[in-house]
Design a protein around this motif. Structure first.
Motif, PDB file in Angstrom:
ATOM      1  N   ALA A 304       0.851  -1.193   0.000  1.00 16.42           N
ATOM      2  CA  ALA A 304       0.000   0.000   0.000  1.00 16.42           C
ATOM      3  C   ALA A 304       0.882   1.237   0.000  1.00 16.42           C
ATOM      4  O   ALA A 304       1.968   1.245   0.588  1.00 16.42           O
ATOM      5  CB  ALA A 304      -0.906  -0.003   1.224  1.00 16.42           C
ATOM      6  N   ASP A 305       0.424   2.284  -0.656  1.00 17.09           N
ATOM      7  CA  ASP A 305       1.193   3.532  -0.694  1.00 17.09           C
ATOM      8  C   ASP A 305       0.983   4.373   0.555  1.00 17.09           C
ATOM      9  O   ASP A 305       1.819   5.206   0.891  1.00 17.09           O
ATOM     10  CB  ASP A 305       0.792   4.342  -1.937  1.00 17.09           C
ATOM     11  N   GLU A 306      -0.123   4.129   1.221  1.00 12.96           N
ATOM     12  CA  GLU A 306      -0.401   4.922   2.422  1.00 12.96           C
ATOM     13  C   GLU A 306      -1.225   4.081   3.386  1.00 12.96           C
ATOM     14  O   GLU A 306      -2.171   3.391   2.976  1.00 12.96           O
ATOM     15  CB  GLU A 306      -1.168   6.192   2.051  1.00 12.96           C
ATOM     16  N   LEU A 307      -0.856   4.107   4.652  1.00 11.94           N
ATOM     17  CA  LEU A 307      -1.601   3.398   5.693  1.00 11.94           C
ATOM     18  C   LEU A 307      -1.891   4.350   6.841  1.00 11.94           C
ATOM     19  O   LEU A 307      -0.980   5.000   7.356  1.00 11.94           O
ATOM     20  CB  LEU A 307      -0.807   2.184   6.190  1.00 11.94           C
ATOM     21  N   THR A 308      -3.141   4.458   7.200  1.00 11.98           N
ATOM     22  CA  THR A 308      -3.523   5.301   8.343  1.00 11.98           C
ATOM     23  C   THR A 308      -4.422   4.506   9.282  1.00 11.98           C
ATOM     24  O   THR A 308      -5.215   3.667   8.853  1.00 11.98           O
ATOM     25  CB  THR A 308      -4.258   6.575   7.886  1.00 11.98           C
ATOM     26  N   VAL A 309      -4.256   4.765  10.574  1.00 17.05           N
ATOM     27  CA  VAL A 309      -5.044   4.090  11.602  1.00 17.05           C
ATOM     28  C   VAL A 309      -6.044   5.087  12.181  1.00 17.05           C
ATOM     29  O   VAL A 309      -5.675   6.191  12.588  1.00 17.05           O
ATOM     30  CB  VAL A 309      -4.141   3.540  12.725  1.00 17.05           C
ATOM     31  N   HIS A 310      -7.300   4.686  12.178  1.00 19.90           N
ATOM     32  CA  HIS A 310      -8.357   5.536  12.734  1.00 19.90           C
ATOM     33  C   HIS A 310      -8.957   4.817  13.936  1.00 19.90           C
ATOM     34  O   HIS A 310      -9.457   3.703  13.827  1.00 19.90           O
ATOM     35  CB  HIS A 310      -9.443   5.800  11.686  1.00 19.90           C
ATOM     36  N   THR A 311      -8.879   5.465  15.114  1.00 18.99           N
ATOM     37  CA  THR A 311      -9.484   4.883  16.318  1.00 18.99           C
ATOM     38  C   THR A 311     -10.452   5.886  16.927  1.00 18.99           C
ATOM     39  O   THR A 311     -10.242   7.102  16.838  1.00 18.99           O
ATOM     40  CB  THR A 311      -8.414   4.526  17.363  1.00 18.99           C
ATOM     41  N   PRO A 312     -11.519   5.411  17.550  1.00 19.83           N
ATOM     42  CA  PRO A 312     -12.422   6.318  18.250  1.00 19.83           C
ATOM     43  C   PRO A 312     -11.661   7.078  19.331  1.00 19.83           C
ATOM     44  O   PRO A 312     -10.683   6.571  19.897  1.00 19.83           O
ATOM     45  CB  PRO A 312     -13.470   5.387  18.861  1.00 19.83           C
ATOM     46  N   ASP A 313     -12.079   8.297  19.636  1.00 20.19           N
ATOM     47  CA  ASP A 313     -11.443   9.047  20.712  1.00 20.19           C
ATOM     48  C   ASP A 313     -12.355   9.077  21.932  1.00 20.19           C
ATOM     49  O   ASP A 313     -13.444   8.502  21.935  1.00 20.19           O
ATOM     50  CB  ASP A 313     -11.083  10.467  20.253  1.00 20.19           C
ATOM     51  N   LEU A 314     -11.905   9.747  22.992  1.00 21.95           N
ATOM     52  CA  LEU A 314     -12.684   9.779  24.224  1.00 21.95           C
ATOM     53  C   LEU A 314     -14.008  10.522  24.045  1.00 21.95           C
ATOM     54  O   LEU A 314     -14.958  10.260  24.777  1.00 21.95           O
ATOM     55  CB  LEU A 314     -11.875  10.418  25.357  1.00 21.95           C
ATOM     56  N   ASP A 315     -14.073  11.428  23.085  1.00 25.67           N
ATOM     57  CA  ASP A 315     -15.360  12.071  22.790  1.00 25.67           C
ATOM     58  C   ASP A 315     -16.395  11.024  22.395  1.00 25.67           C
ATOM     59  O   ASP A 315     -17.531  11.044  22.868  1.00 25.67           O
ATOM     60  CB  ASP A 315     -15.209  13.083  21.642  1.00 25.67           C
ATOM     61  N   ASP A 316     -15.977  10.087  21.530  1.00 22.76           N
ATOM     62  CA  ASP A 316     -16.892   9.031  21.101  1.00 22.76           C
ATOM     63  C   ASP A 316     -17.321   8.171  22.288  1.00 22.76           C
ATOM     64  O   ASP A 316     -18.493   7.801  22.409  1.00 22.76           O
ATOM     65  CB  ASP A 316     -16.210   8.142  20.045  1.00 22.76           C
ATOM     66  N   VAL A 317     -16.357   7.832  23.155  1.00 27.33           N
ATOM     67  CA  VAL A 317     -16.671   7.030  24.334  1.00 27.33           C
ATOM     68  C   VAL A 317     -17.648   7.772  25.237  1.00 27.33           C
ATOM     69  O   VAL A 317     -18.657   7.217  25.688  1.00 27.33           O
ATOM     70  CB  VAL A 317     -15.383   6.700  25.122  1.00 27.33           C
ATOM     71  N   PHE A 318     -17.347   9.035  25.497  1.00 23.58           N
ATOM     72  CA  PHE A 318     -18.167   9.845  26.394  1.00 23.58           C
ATOM     73  C   PHE A 318     -19.607   9.946  25.896  1.00 23.58           C
ATOM     74  O   PHE A 318     -20.557   9.703  26.640  1.00 23.58           O
ATOM     75  CB  PHE A 318     -17.551  11.231  26.526  1.00 23.58           C
TER      76      PHE A 318
END
Length: 336
Positions: A304-318
């Motif tokens: 892959a030419d580009e790899l990015t990781v997206h995770t929920p943040d504490l706003d989403d948890v809250f």
């Protein structure tokens, strides 16, 4: 394709393990005002030398919890121990071991910063010479020497907060309750306060923090609990809480359409965006799972030419927890 893996906290882990000695503990803590139940039975286990953050919307019971643990009010039910002392049976011993900084500054604006410090030294019954020494050291530590002779009413919000915490430290407490300590501060002052809190913990102090700034909890806390409707809705490290919210994924982008099609064919559970030549793979964002994805790509000969990781943040948890959403993998309500 690798399966999701739940990982342990990436932080230092001061809160790990039920055997860690507790600076603050509570079992079944309850409090009502009239017919309104504010706390409905909460359990806590906060290890010494850690930062614990209690999150929750207005009216969730954060300040009530701090007031009970700092002996300002009594609980209707349950038990609590602070610094090894029962808060109901030995309130004076608890008060001797703690410091409290409330939402509103305790600084007297009519007198100087130095006089505020000396007044606090008198309240702790320090000898005059000792009181002056401690006051001087703390004023220097909190960068307030130049302003020490000026009325506190002339201080900025950040300076007043620093003076407030300096006053709290006059008695050398080993446990400090900070009830929304950065509310109303500008970003620079807030970051200064974060650094002060980190330095306190490095010195062995336990910090019980309530905040509405989710970034603050993410930056500082070893363990976080979300209080909603008088109950602890979830607890854990910041990373553990984030993994409770679905939606995490790894995004792969390709420059070569052929490589994209090959990867899309091989990755059956990935969601494709042919226009962007991108694939989205469900992931909990853990290091172990990311390594597994990369190993799989290497073994399949896909680059892959580009790899990015997206995770929920504490706003989403809250928002998920305080809106009553049922989340997977919720831990027990005891905060450790």
């Amino acid at each position: 394709m690798p399966s999701s893996v739940m990982s342990t906290s990436a932080r230092g882990g001061a809160g790990a393990g039920p055997q860690a000695p507790a600076a603050v503990s509570a079992a079944g803590l309850r409090k009502s005002y009239g017919d309104k139940a504010v706390l409905r039975g909460i359990d806590l286990h906060i290890p010494a030398g850690s930062v614990f953050a209690l999150l929750g919307p207005n009216g969730a019971g954060k300040t009530t919890t701090v007031k009970i643990l700092s002996t300002l009010i009594t609980a209707d039910g349950g038990q609590a121990r602070v610094a090894g002392h029962d808060v109901a049976a030995a309130p004076q011993a608890v008060r001797a071991a703690i410091g409290v900084t409330g939402q509103f500054s305790a600084v007297d604006g009519l007198i100087t910063g130095e006089e505020n410090m000396l007044l606090m030294a008198d309240l702790h019954h320090l000898p005059r010479r000792e009181g002056r020494r401690v006051a001087g050291e703390l004023l220097e530590r909190f960068d307030l020497v130049e302003a020490a002779g000026k009325p506190a009413s002339t201080y900025s919000g950040g300076m007043k907060r620093r003076l407030d915490i300096a006053m709290t430290l006059v008695g050398d407490p080993r446990i400090i309750f900070l009830d929304e300590p950065t509310t109303g501060l500008d970003p620079r002052s807030r970051h200064t306060m974060w650094q002060i809190i980190r330095e306190l913990v490095r010195g062995g102090v336990t910090v019980f923090l309530t905040t509405q700034y989710l970034e603050e909890a993410d930056e500082l806390a070893d363990r976080i609990a979300v209080l909603s409707d008088g109950r602890i809705a979830a607890a854990g490290s910041a990373e553990e809480l984030k993994r409770m919210v679905p939606g995490g994924h790894v995004r792969l982008r390709f420059a070569d359409p052929a490589a994209y099609r090959s990867a899309a064919s091989a990755l059956g559970e990935a969601t494709g965006d042919e226009k962007a030549l991108a694939l989205q793979i469900p992931s909990d964002g853990s290091q172990r799972e990311l390594r597994s994805i990369l190993d799989w790509l290497d073994s399949a000969g896909i680059e892959a030419d580009e790899l990015t990781v997206h995770t929920p943040d504490l706003d989403d948890v809250f928002f998920a927890l305080t809106s009553g959403t049922n989340l997977p993998h919720q831990p027990k309500e005891t905060v450790r």
